[in-house]
Structures are given as structure tokens and as C-alpha cells.
Write a protein that holds these residues in place. Structure first.
Motif, PDB file in Angstrom:
ATOM      1  N   VAL A  86       8.914   4.072  12.472  1.00 63.38           N
ATOM      2  CA  VAL A  86       8.654   2.985  11.346  1.00 63.38           C
ATOM      3  C   VAL A  86       7.337   4.986  10.965  1.00 63.38           C
ATOM      4  N   THR A  87       7.747   5.557  10.111  1.00 67.49           N
ATOM      5  CA  THR A  87       6.285   6.315   9.477  1.00 67.49           C
ATOM      6  C   THR A  87       5.715   6.077   8.138  1.00 67.49           C
ATOM      7  N   VAL A  88       4.452   5.712   8.199  1.00 68.33           N
ATOM      8  CA  VAL A  88       3.697   5.330   7.068  1.00 68.33           C
ATOM      9  C   VAL A  88       3.082   6.862   6.275  1.00 68.33           C
ATOM     10  N   LEU A  89       3.406   6.971   5.011  1.00 66.09           N
ATOM     11  CA  LEU A  89       3.237   8.271   4.387  1.00 66.09           C
ATOM     12  C   LEU A  89       1.754   8.476   3.740  1.00 66.09           C
ATOM     13  N   ALA A 116       5.923   3.049  -2.317  1.00 69.01           N
ATOM     14  CA  ALA A 116       4.737   2.002  -2.308  1.00 69.01           C
ATOM     15  C   ALA A 116       4.274   0.821  -3.070  1.00 69.01           C
ATOM     16  N   TRP A 117       4.032  -0.448  -2.432  1.00 68.91           N
ATOM     17  CA  TRP A 117       3.760  -2.091  -4.141  1.00 68.91           C
ATOM     18  C   TRP A 117       5.313  -1.983  -3.893  1.00 68.91           C
ATOM     19  N   THR A 118       6.378  -1.683  -3.256  1.00 68.22           N
ATOM     20  CA  THR A 118       7.718  -2.556  -3.339  1.00 68.22           C
ATOM     21  C   THR A 118       8.196  -3.164  -1.859  1.00 68.22           C
ATOM     22  N   GLY A 155       0.819  -1.091   0.091  1.00 72.76           N
ATOM     23  CA  GLY A 155      -0.217   0.573  -0.090  1.00 72.76           C
ATOM     24  C   GLY A 155       0.654   1.226  -0.240  1.00 72.76           C
ATOM     25  N   ASN A 156       1.069   1.943   0.812  1.00 68.59           N
ATOM     26  CA  ASN A 156       1.776   3.452   1.508  1.00 68.59           C
ATOM     27  C   ASN A 156       2.920   2.936   1.329  1.00 68.59           C
ATOM     28  N   ALA A 157       4.175   3.780   0.886  1.00 65.37           N
ATOM     29  CA  ALA A 157       5.260   4.359   1.432  1.00 65.37           C
ATOM     30  C   ALA A 157       5.589   4.310   2.650  1.00 65.37           C
ATOM     31  N   PHE A 158       6.677   4.015   3.295  1.00 64.70           N
ATOM     32  CA  PHE A 158       6.819   4.100   4.838  1.00 64.70           C
ATOM     33  C   PHE A 158       8.295   4.430   4.805  1.00 64.70           C
ATOM     34  N   ASP A 159       8.565   4.930   5.712  1.00 70.21           N
ATOM     35  CA  ASP A 159       9.923   5.081   5.633  1.00 70.21           C
ATOM     36  C   ASP A 159      10.311   4.181   7.925  1.00 70.21           C
ATOM     37  N   VAL A 160      11.329   3.796   7.353  1.00 63.51           N
ATOM     38  CA  VAL A 160      11.781   3.264   9.139  1.00 63.51           C
ATOM     39  C   VAL A 160      13.517   3.639   8.890  1.00 63.51           C
ATOM     40  N   HIS A 161      12.497   4.100  11.166  1.00 61.06           N
ATOM     41  CA  HIS A 161      13.586   5.284  11.228  1.00 61.06           C
ATOM     42  C   HIS A 161      14.892   4.071  12.361  1.00 61.06           C
TER      43      HIS A 161
END
Length: 119
Positions: free
Chosen positions: A115-118, A100-102, A83-89
């Protein structure tokens, strides 16, 4: 207060702090309450997979609920954006983005702190 009472009170405080630390380590999203363990990454979810040597009886995938920042505290080797892209801290202030979708590999030797889900 008598000296033995102070020592007892101090020991109780220290034991409580240690128990809280252990509880947060076992559940990556305990502080944010946003997710669940599973044997797979669910549809429409941002997920991270535990690194080798780290396990959870309910499965290796932490499925993240909702948008925004989620507190995490463990080691992960893969990220999946169903689904949505996200950043892992990471603990060392670096970060990785899962588009997204990877899916992509994460640094299994660097503790994930959030984790920040965009959305």
C-alpha cells in the motif's frame, strides 16, 4: 563435514526459511512495521479490511501508519481512506486507488503486496 552434518545444517536452514515465511503471512506489515490491527478504521488513517476467510484476532482492519510504501501480504476486500488517498498494489501488478475520504471494494481474490499512502 560429514554427510549427516550437512543434512542437519540444510534442514535447519530450510526450517528457518519456512518459519520466516509463515510469520510474514500472519502480519501484513511485519516487513515495514507500519500499522496495527483493529476492529475499525481509525480517524485520519488509511485502512484495508481482510477478505472473508482471512482473520486476525485483533480485528479485520489493518490501520496503516504514515505516508509512503508499506509492505503487505494478504487478501483484502475493502479500502477506507479516512484522510489521505492511497494505492493498493496486487501480486499481479494491478493496483486500485482509494481516494481521500472515500471507501471502495478491493479484489478479494488477488493478494495485496503493498500500500502506498499518498501525502
Amino acid at each position: 563435514m560429514r554427510p549427516t552434518s550437512r543434512i542437519t545444517a540444510w534442514a535447519a536452514t530450510l526450517a528457518t526459511a519456512a518459519a520466516a515465511t509463515i510469520a510474514l503471512t500472519g502480519s501484513p506489515a511485519a516487513a515495514s512495521g507500519g500499522g496495527f490491527w483493529s476492529t475499525s478504521c481509525g480517524d485520519g488513517r488509511a485502512c484495508i479490511k481482510l477478505a472473508p476467510g482471512h482473520s486476525n484476532p485483533a480485528g479485520p482492519f489493518w490501520n496503516i501508519d504514515g505516508c509512503g510504501y508499506h509492505t503487505i501480504n494478504d487478501y483484502y476486500d475493502s479500502g477506507y481512506a479516512h484522510g489521505n488517498a492511497f494505492d493498493v498494489h496486487y501480486a499481479d501488478q494491478r493496483w486500485d486507488r482509494v481516494e481521500a475520504w472515500t471507501s471502495r471494494g478491493l479484489d478479494p481474490n488477488n493478494r495485496v503486496t503493498g500500500v502506498t499512502v499518498l501525502c
